[in-house]
Design a protein around this motif. Sequence first.
Motif, PDB file in Angstrom:
ATOM      1  N   TYR A  89       0.824  -1.201   0.000  1.00 34.86           N
ATOM      2  CA  TYR A  89       0.000   0.000   0.000  1.00 34.86           C
ATOM      3  C   TYR A  89       0.863   1.258   0.000  1.00 34.86           C
ATOM      4  N   ALA A 117       0.752   3.926  -3.088  1.00 33.97           N
ATOM      5  CA  ALA A 117       0.378   5.334  -2.958  1.00 33.97           C
ATOM      6  C   ALA A 117       1.374   6.206  -3.726  1.00 33.97           C
ATOM      7  N   PHE A 175       0.834   5.724  -7.417  1.00 30.82           N
ATOM      8  CA  PHE A 175      -0.373   6.396  -7.890  1.00 30.82           C
ATOM      9  C   PHE A 175      -0.116   7.881  -8.141  1.00 30.82           C
ATOM     10  N   VAL A 176       0.668   8.502  -7.253  1.00 27.52           N
ATOM     11  CA  VAL A 176       0.991   9.915  -7.452  1.00 27.52           C
ATOM     12  C   VAL A 176       1.814  10.085  -8.738  1.00 27.52           C
ATOM     13  N   THR A 223      -0.523   9.720 -11.635  1.00 24.53           N
ATOM     14  CA  THR A 223      -1.390  10.888 -11.794  1.00 24.53           C
ATOM     15  C   THR A 223      -0.636  12.022 -12.474  1.00 24.53           C
ATOM     16  N   LEU A 224       0.579  12.259 -11.979  1.00 26.91           N
ATOM     17  CA  LEU A 224       1.349  13.380 -12.514  1.00 26.91           C
ATOM     18  C   LEU A 224       1.893  13.086 -13.902  1.00 26.91           C
ATOM     19  N   ILE A 240      -1.488  13.708 -16.136  1.00 24.19           N
ATOM     20  CA  ILE A 240      -1.500  15.172 -16.238  1.00 24.19           C
ATOM     21  C   ILE A 240      -0.471  15.687 -17.252  1.00 24.19           C
ATOM     22  N   ILE A 283      -1.029  17.571 -20.825  1.00 20.88           N
ATOM     23  CA  ILE A 283      -0.411  18.855 -21.171  1.00 20.88           C
ATOM     24  C   ILE A 283       0.330  18.740 -22.508  1.00 20.88           C
ATOM     25  N   VAL A 343      -7.957   4.641 -12.799  1.00 14.97           N
ATOM     26  CA  VAL A 343      -9.199   4.375 -12.076  1.00 14.97           C
ATOM     27  C   VAL A 343      -9.080   3.088 -11.259  1.00 14.97           C
ATOM     28  N   GLY A 364      -9.517   2.841  -7.358  1.00  9.54           N
ATOM     29  CA  GLY A 364     -10.383   1.846  -6.738  1.00  9.54           C
ATOM     30  C   GLY A 364      -9.645   1.083  -5.653  1.00  9.54           C
ATOM     31  N   LEU A 414     -16.415   3.042  -9.458  1.00 11.38           N
ATOM     32  CA  LEU A 414     -15.068   3.247 -10.005  1.00 11.38           C
ATOM     33  C   LEU A 414     -14.656   2.052 -10.856  1.00 11.38           C
ATOM     34  N   ARG A 427      -4.566  16.660   6.339  1.00 11.03           N
ATOM     35  CA  ARG A 427      -4.746  15.431   5.572  1.00 11.03           C
ATOM     36  C   ARG A 427      -6.165  15.342   5.027  1.00 11.03           C
ATOM     37  N   PHE A 444      -8.897  17.226  -3.056  1.00 11.34           N
ATOM     38  CA  PHE A 444      -8.720  16.291  -4.168  1.00 11.34           C
ATOM     39  C   PHE A 444     -10.069  15.961  -4.817  1.00 11.34           C
ATOM     40  N   HIS A 445     -11.028  15.541  -4.000  1.00  9.82           N
ATOM     41  CA  HIS A 445     -12.310  15.136  -4.575  1.00  9.82           C
ATOM     42  C   HIS A 445     -13.066  16.309  -5.191  1.00  9.82           C
ATOM     43  N   LEU A 500     -11.730  17.098  -8.550  1.00 13.82           N
ATOM     44  CA  LEU A 500     -12.220  16.192  -9.600  1.00 13.82           C
ATOM     45  C   LEU A 500     -13.531  16.725 -10.173  1.00 13.82           C
ATOM     46  N   ILE A 504      -9.059  23.519 -16.282  1.00  9.98           N
ATOM     47  CA  ILE A 504      -8.850  22.080 -16.107  1.00  9.98           C
ATOM     48  C   ILE A 504      -7.461  21.819 -15.542  1.00  9.98           C
ATOM     49  N   LEU A 505      -6.485  22.537 -16.105  1.00 16.76           N
ATOM     50  CA  LEU A 505      -5.111  22.346 -15.637  1.00 16.76           C
ATOM     51  C   LEU A 505      -4.994  22.734 -14.168  1.00 16.76           C
ATOM     52  N   ALA A 521      -6.549  20.129 -12.066  1.00 12.10           N
ATOM     53  CA  ALA A 521      -5.731  18.916 -12.066  1.00 12.10           C
ATOM     54  C   ALA A 521      -4.578  19.075 -11.079  1.00 12.10           C
ATOM     55  N   LEU A 522      -4.010  20.284 -11.040  1.00 13.63           N
ATOM     56  CA  LEU A 522      -2.877  20.502 -10.137  1.00 13.63           C
ATOM     57  C   LEU A 522      -3.332  20.564  -8.673  1.00 13.63           C
ATOM     58  N   THR A 538      -3.837  17.109  -7.555  1.00 14.61           N
ATOM     59  CA  THR A 538      -2.587  16.421  -7.226  1.00 14.61           C
ATOM     60  C   THR A 538      -2.069  16.874  -5.875  1.00 14.61           C
ATOM     61  N   LEU A 547      -4.099  15.286  -3.290  1.00 17.73           N
ATOM     62  CA  LEU A 547      -3.807  13.853  -3.239  1.00 17.73           C
ATOM     63  C   LEU A 547      -2.544  13.585  -2.429  1.00 17.73           C
ATOM     64  N   ILE A 548      -1.496  14.355  -2.733  1.00 16.44           N
ATOM     65  CA  ILE A 548      -0.223  14.148  -2.045  1.00 16.44           C
ATOM     66  C   ILE A 548      -0.400  14.426  -0.544  1.00 16.44           C
ATOM     67  N   LEU A 559      -2.373  11.596   1.014  1.00 19.53           N
ATOM     68  CA  LEU A 559      -1.737  10.278   1.077  1.00 19.53           C
ATOM     69  C   LEU A 559      -0.544  10.258   2.019  1.00 19.53           C
ATOM     70  N   PHE A 560       0.162  11.396   2.150  1.00 18.73           N
ATOM     71  CA  PHE A 560       1.432  11.316   2.866  1.00 18.73           C
ATOM     72  C   PHE A 560       1.460  12.088   4.178  1.00 18.73           C
TER      73      PHE A 560
END
Lengths: 367, 568
Positions: free
Chosen positions: A271, A275, A278-279, A282-283, A287, A291, A315, A319, B64, B208, B215-216, B219, B493-494, B497-498, B501, B504-505, B508-509
């Motif tokens: 996991y 993670a 996944f980052v 994504t990047l 993304i 671009i 996706v 999930g 999903l 966090r 993030f959500h 989207l 959109i860009l 998207a950023l 991200t 997300l980071i 997650l961390f």
Amino acid sequence: MNVVAPLSAHLPQINVQLAEYSELFMLISAFIYTLAFILFTVDTVRSSATIRRVEAELSAEQQQERSRQLVGAGTPGHDDDIASASPASASAADLVDDDLAYVGTSRPFANVAVALTAVAAAAHAFAVVSRGVAAARWPLANMFEFLTAAALVVSVVFLVVLIRRDLRFLGIFVIGLVVTMMAGATIGFPTPIGHVQPALQSPWIAIHVTLAVLAMAVFTLTFAMNVLQLVQARRERALNGAPKGGFERGLTKAQFMRLVPSAFSLESWAYRLNAVGFVFWTLGPLITGAIWANESWGRYWGWDPKEVWTFVIWVVYAGYLHARATRGWTGNRAAWLSIIGFICIIINYTVVNMWFPGLHSYAGLPE
Amino acid sequence: MSTENNTTTEVQPSAHRDNAREDALNDAQGLSKNEVTAPALGLKGMLRWAWTQLTSMRTALMLLLLLAIAAVPGSIFPQRVQDSFAVQTYIEDNPTLGPVLDFFQMFDVYSSVWFSAIYILLFISLIGCIIPRARKHYQQMISPPPRTPRRLQRLPEYGALELDSEGPDPATALTDAGAVLKKRRYRVDIRRNDDGTGSVGAEKGYLREIGNIVFHVSLVGVLIFVAAGAMFSYRGQKVMIEDEAFVNALVAYDNFYPGTWFQEENLEPFSIRLDSFERAFDRQLFDGEPNPNYGQALDFTADVTIQDGPDAEPEQTELKVNHPLSLGGGAQIYLVGNGYAPVITVRDGDGEVAFSGPVITRPDDPLYTSMAVIKAPDAAPEQLGFVGLFLPTAHDTGDGLAISIDPELGNPELHLNSYAGDLGLDEGVPQNVYVLDTEDLTELNSRDSEAGAITLGIGETHELPDGLGSVEFEEVQDYIAIDIHYNPGTTAILIFALTATAGLITSLFLRRRRAWVTVEQNEHGRTLVTYGLLARGEDFRLRDENIALRTQFEKTWPVRPPEENNES
Ligand code: HEM
């Protein structure tokens, strides 16, 4: 050939000599990886010997301990006690650590294999870098370069993690995959060194493809871990209850699995890495891919087969991250999602590249 | 499960009912697992139940996975958004399967009813999930850290210290514990009892959850601007031959694809003119031999003159692959293709010029072996048509077949078949200019015909049989294909998207941790400090945090050596 006068392009000439060195070092590294793979295999086959040795050491320690106690207690004459000390059976904690720390299980074959992997990775790195230098561009422009670079990143990530964590149990899988990728690149996609078509001459290729390669390398590791997790979980279940069927009975006897951390530990490590992967995904593919597509083709997303699969993979791993947080979906079910994600990656780089035409095909003119 | 806390059961937003991460906390606080309840009776109850189901983690997960599966057919079957011609061909080649697949929208997967249904449900679920989550998190941020659990030893990380008799009394120890936690960047709430004992509740890592929400929400932002951008966008294509100019107006496009809410006034009147075009190819020799990539295209440069609006000064610039031009307040011009346009004159049986001008040929391979189609509907007495190849550097293979061996104009030749008859252009049915349907035409010239195929070098003329006319190859010009795109959504959109991200980071961390310390006095009159730690979400370093806290505590107070180790 009596064709038109050479039109001097604005790109620098290819350094032929360096390109030849690159090919030579690629071969050398593939050869050393193969040796490392063989040694990892020997190590795996000899797991039971390793375990026996650990047990012998343990019982020797116990005997020492006991005799010291006896001396201290000053009650001689109970020699038969020492004699009857049965050889200790190594518990799971003596063999592996759930934090993947080194616990001192000496595995000479695996150690030599790790050393060889490091040597191979150095040669491999030279091969990849020199190819880029020879062509004066980022060496990630076709399937050959992509696969060899991905193999390099897999082995470097593996080695880096090995510094702090005992991942030797993954060696046979990881180096096996590296060898497969190298062979696949050389046999399936041999590509002479060269410049690239105008569409690929963009700084985005460095970022986009490099992140994709990094993500792939990480997902490769987690794939191996999740597969082992499923096997280990099955074995743990068999050990706790009555093993059902020949497969589970075989598992309870598989000595190698005793050198593999618990299913729970494998899952949480997979996991953590997923993670990160996944980052990167994504990047990178998602993304920066969008671009670059916007820069090059005038649309950020066009559902080209390659883009479809980039999305599917993203996706599936999203999930997976959700499953890890959903009651009833942690553990083995989440592991399956991670494995499916990796299968999608394989499909993306094999089936999609070869059979589904799209803008991402690595040859031809921009049309 | 204990019974003592049942009265304090907090109402959990539906999104959390099935979240595995909540279990540990609930367990420590003695809450039950809050299983999803059966639907209450009545319409309202049913609706509430349906909403709870839709916004549950399990449903999100299912949707999903469904989305991933639903996206796959779009990579297997040709898609109209990509190549409607390929779809047409596919349906013609598979007369039984094709229409069935078409009925199920397999050629329009990403705008299909079923694909849309999945992602719309997913996003409704997402919004239904995120709003209560955000509200709950806001509540948590403005209220003190949660109350101290009764049994700290049931937490995943736990420790206890007995202080020396000459150590601080409970009240001071409580203050110290608060300070230690504050230094480790917890938000701290000290709860004192009247007798000086008490507890500290502390929490950190609120970011966090904010990351997760950002993030959500991002989207959703991406989705909105993808949709809005597509509504107001337009996209068009134009082929330009040397010295030709393009003015951004509807009539000037070869193909034009407007978004739903596009209006013609949106077209800014810029213009672009192709002055010249240059190709560069790999010409490097290895030891005097052509290198393996010899002849590969390395660079395309179009020298163009642009005028950004009728009043602007004309300006000379370059248009290259990967370097679009931005004109007319946001429209982007891309160089997407190029090729050769041989200049041809067709004379008919009466000696009149029936066609004259450059013919766009379509390169089929890296050597620019190009398809050429010429239609001369004005020819009399019979309409004339030509199909064949343009070869930039023709080379006779010896068996009568010529191929191109180099992409540049070393030995340009046209190899044509010719046809006479009704080209079908008068029926008003739109036709592909690059295709000539020869089925109902009379073949005049071909490799198999009596008269043979037509082979033309520059400056050469070929007389058609039966005095039907002639065809002349005068010279070769270059052409480029440009795409013009306008999508006002891309920047937003860009940005989303950023932010997605970044969220997300963060999510997650970063670690979200709760810590509690209780201070009591034991039967020997010594101060007893116990503490427990709980992570919300994944946290692999909770043990390290325990060790760090313990080290801090031991530095702060004189601690009695442990007689029995309490650590779990
Ligand atoms: C568009 C579809 C969605 C995508 C791509 C997506 C993606 C993700 C990802 C990548 C994560 C892990 C990163 C993190 O912890 O922040 C995550 C977490 C989470 N998502 Fe989603 N999500 C989606 C829809 C939803 C929906 C519909 C819900 C609500 C039912 C939801 C609820 C959550 C929750 C509660 C977490 C945190 C899990 C935890 O406790 O760690 N998501 N999501």
